[in-house]
Structure formats: structure tokens, C-alpha cells
Design a protein around this motif. Structure first.
Motif, mmCIF file in Angstrom:
data_model
loop_
_atom_site.group_PDB
_atom_site.id
_atom_site.type_symbol
_atom_site.label_atom_id
_atom_site.label_comp_id
_atom_site.label_asym_id
_atom_site.label_seq_id
_atom_site.Cartn_x
_atom_site.Cartn_y
_atom_site.Cartn_z
ATOM 1 N N TYR A 129 -6.336 -1.324 -2.785
ATOM 2 C CA TYR A 129 -7.134 -2.445 -2.283
ATOM 3 C C TYR A 129 -7.392 -2.318 -0.788
ATOM 4 O O TYR A 129 -6.706 -1.584 -0.068
ATOM 5 C CB TYR A 129 -6.463 -3.782 -2.598
ATOM 6 C CG TYR A 129 -5.178 -4.081 -1.886
ATOM 7 C CD1 TYR A 129 -5.154 -4.798 -0.691
ATOM 8 C CD2 TYR A 129 -3.953 -3.663 -2.422
ATOM 9 C CE1 TYR A 129 -3.956 -5.089 -0.045
ATOM 10 C CE2 TYR A 129 -2.757 -3.954 -1.783
ATOM 11 C CZ TYR A 129 -2.763 -4.659 -0.597
ATOM 12 O OH TYR A 129 -1.579 -4.941 0.042
ATOM 13 N N THR A 130 -8.392 -3.063 -0.335
ATOM 14 C CA THR A 130 -8.764 -3.112 1.066
ATOM 15 C C THR A 130 -8.065 -4.288 1.731
ATOM 16 O O THR A 130 -8.162 -5.426 1.255
ATOM 17 C CB THR A 130 -10.280 -3.267 1.222
ATOM 18 O OG1 THR A 130 -10.951 -2.319 0.393
ATOM 19 C CG2 THR A 130 -10.708 -3.069 2.665
ATOM 20 N N SER A 131 -7.365 -4.015 2.824
ATOM 21 C CA SER A 131 -6.732 -5.068 3.614
ATOM 22 C C SER A 131 -7.573 -5.310 4.871
ATOM 23 O O SER A 131 -8.668 -4.759 5.023
ATOM 24 C CB SER A 131 -5.308 -4.662 3.993
ATOM 25 O OG SER A 131 -5.323 -3.686 5.018
ATOM 26 N N ARG A 136 -5.211 0.602 0.998
ATOM 27 C CA ARG A 136 -3.818 0.920 0.740
ATOM 28 C C ARG A 136 -3.516 0.874 -0.754
ATOM 29 O O ARG A 136 -4.275 0.282 -1.531
ATOM 30 C CB ARG A 136 -2.893 -0.029 1.495
ATOM 31 C CG ARG A 136 -3.177 -1.506 1.256
ATOM 32 C CD ARG A 136 -2.280 -2.408 2.119
ATOM 33 N NE ARG A 136 -2.334 -2.056 3.536
ATOM 34 C CZ ARG A 136 -1.462 -2.496 4.446
ATOM 35 N NH1 ARG A 136 -0.461 -3.304 4.064
ATOM 36 N NH2 ARG A 136 -1.570 -2.146 5.706
ATOM 37 N N ILE A 137 -2.413 1.492 -1.106
ATOM 38 C CA ILE A 137 -1.936 1.485 -2.486
ATOM 39 C C ILE A 137 -0.601 0.740 -2.503
ATOM 40 O O ILE A 137 0.269 0.991 -1.651
ATOM 41 C CB ILE A 137 -1.771 2.911 -3.027
ATOM 42 C CG1 ILE A 137 -3.120 3.632 -3.011
ATOM 43 C CG2 ILE A 137 -1.207 2.886 -4.447
ATOM 44 C CD1 ILE A 137 -3.022 5.114 -3.330
ATOM 45 N N ALA A 138 -0.467 -0.174 -3.436
ATOM 46 C CA ALA A 138 0.759 -0.971 -3.534
ATOM 47 C C ALA A 138 1.176 -1.088 -4.995
ATOM 48 O O ALA A 138 0.360 -0.871 -5.904
ATOM 49 C CB ALA A 138 0.552 -2.363 -2.934
ATOM 50 N N ARG A 139 2.419 -1.422 -5.221
ATOM 51 C CA ARG A 139 2.892 -1.716 -6.572
ATOM 52 C C ARG A 139 3.450 -3.131 -6.584
ATOM 53 O O ARG A 139 3.924 -3.652 -5.571
ATOM 54 C CB ARG A 139 3.941 -0.707 -7.021
ATOM 55 C CG ARG A 139 5.181 -0.640 -6.166
ATOM 56 C CD ARG A 139 6.055 0.531 -6.603
ATOM 57 N NE ARG A 139 7.234 0.652 -5.774
ATOM 58 C CZ ARG A 139 8.057 1.701 -5.796
ATOM 59 N NH1 ARG A 139 7.822 2.705 -6.635
ATOM 60 N NH2 ARG A 139 9.113 1.743 -5.010
ATOM 61 N N LEU A 140 3.364 -3.744 -7.743
ATOM 62 C CA LEU A 140 3.836 -5.128 -7.891
ATOM 63 C C LEU A 140 4.278 -5.348 -9.326
ATOM 64 O O LEU A 140 3.790 -4.690 -10.249
ATOM 65 C CB LEU A 140 2.759 -6.131 -7.500
ATOM 66 C CG LEU A 140 1.434 -6.172 -8.255
ATOM 67 C CD1 LEU A 140 0.689 -7.461 -7.928
ATOM 68 C CD2 LEU A 140 0.531 -4.998 -7.889
ATOM 69 N N ALA A 154 5.066 -10.000 -5.352
ATOM 70 C CA ALA A 154 4.475 -9.630 -4.066
ATOM 71 C C ALA A 154 4.201 -8.122 -4.041
ATOM 72 O O ALA A 154 5.047 -7.328 -4.468
ATOM 73 C CB ALA A 154 5.409 -10.014 -2.930
ATOM 74 N N PRO A 155 3.029 -7.712 -3.560
ATOM 75 C CA PRO A 155 2.730 -6.276 -3.498
ATOM 76 C C PRO A 155 3.619 -5.563 -2.492
ATOM 77 O O PRO A 155 3.858 -6.061 -1.383
ATOM 78 C CB PRO A 155 1.256 -6.241 -3.081
ATOM 79 C CG PRO A 155 0.994 -7.551 -2.421
ATOM 80 C CD PRO A 155 1.909 -8.537 -3.081
ATOM 81 N N GLN A 156 4.105 -4.399 -2.867
ATOM 82 C CA GLN A 156 4.905 -3.550 -1.994
ATOM 83 C C GLN A 156 4.097 -2.297 -1.679
ATOM 84 O O GLN A 156 3.956 -1.410 -2.536
ATOM 85 C CB GLN A 156 6.224 -3.171 -2.678
ATOM 86 C CG GLN A 156 7.085 -4.353 -3.057
ATOM 87 C CD GLN A 156 8.297 -3.943 -3.863
ATOM 88 O OE1 GLN A 156 8.309 -2.934 -4.558
ATOM 89 N NE2 GLN A 156 9.353 -4.747 -3.780
ATOM 90 N N PRO A 157 3.508 -2.184 -0.483
ATOM 91 C CA PRO A 157 2.687 -1.008 -0.165
ATOM 92 C C PRO A 157 3.510 0.274 -0.241
ATOM 93 O O PRO A 157 4.632 0.338 0.270
ATOM 94 C CB PRO A 157 2.217 -1.285 1.268
ATOM 95 C CG PRO A 157 2.292 -2.771 1.411
ATOM 96 C CD PRO A 157 3.502 -3.180 0.610
ATOM 97 N N ILE A 158 2.933 1.293 -0.882
ATOM 98 C CA ILE A 158 3.582 2.604 -0.925
ATOM 99 C C ILE A 158 2.812 3.627 -0.113
ATOM 100 O O ILE A 158 3.348 4.677 0.245
ATOM 101 C CB ILE A 158 3.769 3.110 -2.372
ATOM 102 C CG1 ILE A 158 2.415 3.340 -3.050
ATOM 103 C CG2 ILE A 158 4.632 2.147 -3.187
ATOM 104 C CD1 ILE A 158 2.521 4.115 -4.349
#
Length: 376
Positions: A129-131, A136-140, A154-158
Motif C-alpha cells: 500500500y501507499t503511505s 510499503r509491504i506489511a502483514r496483519l 494493526a499492519p506490521q511493515p516488513i
């Protein structure tokens, strides 16, 4: 879309976003082919090979990423609202929640979506997604036992620092047969980034599920897997584990590429086939007015490519690492713009349209996901 930038799936099911396309093919030899190319044109599509068997869901807002859950329910995200929706077999929709921090605009927003390879035990979703500062890429986590609208953790950016822009944000993510996470990125309108190995823009990235450089990557300590890309939109593996990618061109040629570790695919030095040492030529090319490719999937010996501007689903038959014949357009102009195609493993393709993004002409029920049947 502006024209400034250019898992192994054993069964025959796909999810697609619809759009018109006409294509030609190239195996890296001299010349290119396309709607008005020098050597060949698209073939007519056999009417008995693909049929629409039903509608999975409809009345969706700017669908982009899609994933099939164990049991067959479908997850789809909205680029512009940042939400993820679950669609059951009877068409019932459940709002999982909104991914916080998504900043939509133009081609930016909540883009790729993938399930963890260990989803059955870890219940993790991955998103691109765009912040406000980058892509960035995140997992949730996803907990369907929680109330609707509150099922996402909550998304955790990796991985962060992927260049962002109003256009050319890439966004496709997928786990490969090796269990590693792959991501296609764009150069965000800054063409010089594609050849810069210190930038994550204009690349295909390969990482562990934690976001670290994957073992065996071609550049030590880097997640970069291939470079010289303009705007990668589709990722898929064939039945031999080879990685294919679709890519927006600028004014002349959209591309289907066979990806090799460390390969340089030419942008911005080359658009389409260049026949130049040090650069890898595409396997197939299209003029943008008949393609503008988005998601791809592999099924029944062919790559299936959703086209936005071309408003068609393209079938590119393969013979190993080359095309086995001219690409064939299915459903031309029938459903408008097409975005994402996913193989769900059951001789069916799930296909999503992309007409509510401000560039299409919505029909009643748009945007929707269709179920298609592939006949071997």
C-alpha cells in the motif's frame, strides 16, 4: 493510467480484472509484433475455451488485490477506500476493516494482497500500500471471529521505502513456489530509478516472509531480484516454476517478460524488444491501446493477462520459455477494464473488473468479480 512509465498454480482457475487488449508476441528475436507491429497479430479466440459461469460478487469499489481463502471465499481490497472485503459463496459481503495509513490518489492506495503460505496456522494477510511517505509491504492478522469492520490487526511493515507517486506504483505481491514473497514495483515516474540498484523502484523484489533479502538473491544483501522495469503489474509462475511478469510500457510497447534473477529488462533505455547486449527482451509485446496489462495468472499451458485500456482477457499460449502461438483476446469490451486474474485451482478463473476507478464506464453491478471456466 498515464503512459509515462513502462505460485506455482497447478490447476486452471483465475481471478481477473477486465479491460480491452490486442497483442502480438515476440521471443526476443528481431522485430516486435502487436496490433500494428511488424511481424504478426493477435489470433482469434476459440469460443469453446472460456465461458463465464457466474458472478462471485458485485458493487465493489475500485477492487485491486484478490486472494482465495481455504474453502473458496474470496478476499478483495479497495484501492481507494483502503478496506478489505470477504465474499462468501452466496455473494454475501463482509467488511473486514480498513488498513490504517493508506493514502490513495491516482494509481496509489491499497494495492496488492496475498495470503501467508502458512495462513492456516498464522492467519496472516500481506498487503502492498501507499503511505504518506512511500509504498510499503506489511502483514496483519485476520480474525473472522471479531465483529465485522474490526477483524484486521494493526499492519506490521516488513519493507518500506519503495518509491511512491500518483502513477507507476506497481503493487502486485505474490508468494512463489519457493515460499518467498515477490513484489512488482514501479519507478513512480522517475525513470532513472529503474537502473539504480540502490532504489526499490522499477524492480521485482524477492524477500522472506519477514521482509529480509531472500537466500540466493542475485545482489548480496538486497531484495532486488530483477531491474530495468517501468511498472510491473502482474506476477505468476508456470507449471515449471518459472516466473512471468506483465509490465506497462510508455507509448509503444507493453510487455510480458520471463524473469531471470539479476536480469536487466531495459527501461528506460529500451521499450519493448531492443536486441541489445546486457538487456533481456520481452517474450510478448502489445501496443498500449490494446493492452495496458494488469494482473496475470497461469492456467492450462498459458498465461492469462487482464487488460485495462484493452478491455480484454488475453491468453498467451506457452511452449516452454517462448510463445506457442499468437496471443488471443477473450471477452473483448464485454466487461470493460480488467485488473486482476487469479487461479483458484478448480478449472475456474475468478475475474474482477475495474470500471469504478474514474477511467472506466461503470455498468450496473460494477465493479464485480466473475467466475470463468477454462476448458482444457
Amino acid at each position: 493510467m498515464q503512459r509515462r512509465s513502462v505460485a506455482a498454480v497447478p490447476a486452471l482457475a483465475l481471478i481477473l480484472v477486465l479491460g480491452p487488449v490486442t497483442a502480438g508476441c515476440s521471443s526476443g528475436a528481431s522485430g516486435q509484433s502487436g496490433a500494428s507491429g511488424a511481424s504478426g497479430a493477435s489470433a482469434s479466440a476459440p469460443t469453446d475455451l472460456l465461458s463465464v459461469s457466474g458472478t462471485v460478487g458485485q458493487d465493489l469499489n475500485t477492487p485491486w488485490g484478490m486472494a482465495v481463502l481455504p474453502g473458496g471465499d474470496v478476499l478483495v481490497n479497495s484501492r481507494d477506500t483502503g478496506t478489505i472485503t470477504r465474499i462468501a459463496a452466496d455473494g454475501t459481503k463482509t467488511n473486514l476493516g480498513t488498513v490504517p495509513g493508506v493514502v490513495p490518489g491516482g494509481e496509489a492506495g491499497l494495492l496488492g494482497l496475498a495470503l501467508s503460505p502458512d495462513y492456516a496456522t498464522d492467519h496472516l494477510l500481506y498487503v502492498y500500500y501507499t503511505s504518506d511517505s512511500d509504498n510499503r509491504i506489511a502483514r496483519l492478522t485476520y480474525d473472522p471471529q471479531q465483529p465485522a469492520g474490526s477483524q484486521l490487526g494493526a499492519p506490521q511493515p516488513i519493507l518500506t521505502s519503495i518509491p511512491k507517486g500518483s502513477n507507476h506504483d506497481g503493487g502486485r505481491i505474490a508468494f512463489g513456489p519457493d515460499g518467498m514473497l515477490y513484489a512488482g514495483t514501479g519507478e513512480s515516474g522517475h525513470t532513472e530509478l529503474s537502473q539504480n540498484l540502490d532504489s526499490l523502484g522499477g524492480k521485482i523484489l524477492r524477500m522472506t516472509p519477514d521482509g529480509a533479502p531472500a537466500p540466493g538473491n542475485p545482489f548480496a544483501g538486497s531484495v532486488v531480484y530483477s531491474y530495468g522495469h517501468r511498472n510491473v503489474q502482474g506476477l505468476a509462475w508456470d507449471d515449471q516454476g518459472r516466473l512471468w511478469a506483465s509490465e506497462f510500457g510508455q507509448n509503444l510497447w507493453d510487455e510480458l517478460n520471463l524473469i531471470k534473477p539479476g536480469g536487466n529488462y531495459g527501461w528506460p533505455e529500451i521499450e519493448g524488444t531492443g536486441n541489445r547486449a546486457g538487456f533481456i527482451d520481452p517474450v510478448a509485446t502489445w501496443h498500449p491501446n490494446v493492452a495496458s496489462p494488469s494482473g496475470i495468472a497461469y492456467a492450462d499451458g498459458a498465461i492469462w493477462m487482464a487488460a485495462l485500456r484493452g478491455s480484454a482477457l488475453w491468453r498467451i499460449p506457452l511452449a516452454g520459455t517462448a510463445t506457442a502461438g499468437p496471443p488471443q483476446p477473450f471477452l473483448p469490451t464485454t466487461y470493460g477494464r480488467l485488473r486482476t486474474v487469479v487461479n483458484d485451482g478448480a478449472n475456474t478463473l475468478l475475474l474482477s473488473t475495474s470500471n469504478t476507478d474514474g477511467r472506466g464506464t461503470p455498468q450496473p453491478g460494477d465493479d464485480r468479480i466473475l467466475r470463468l471456466t477454462v476448458r482444457p
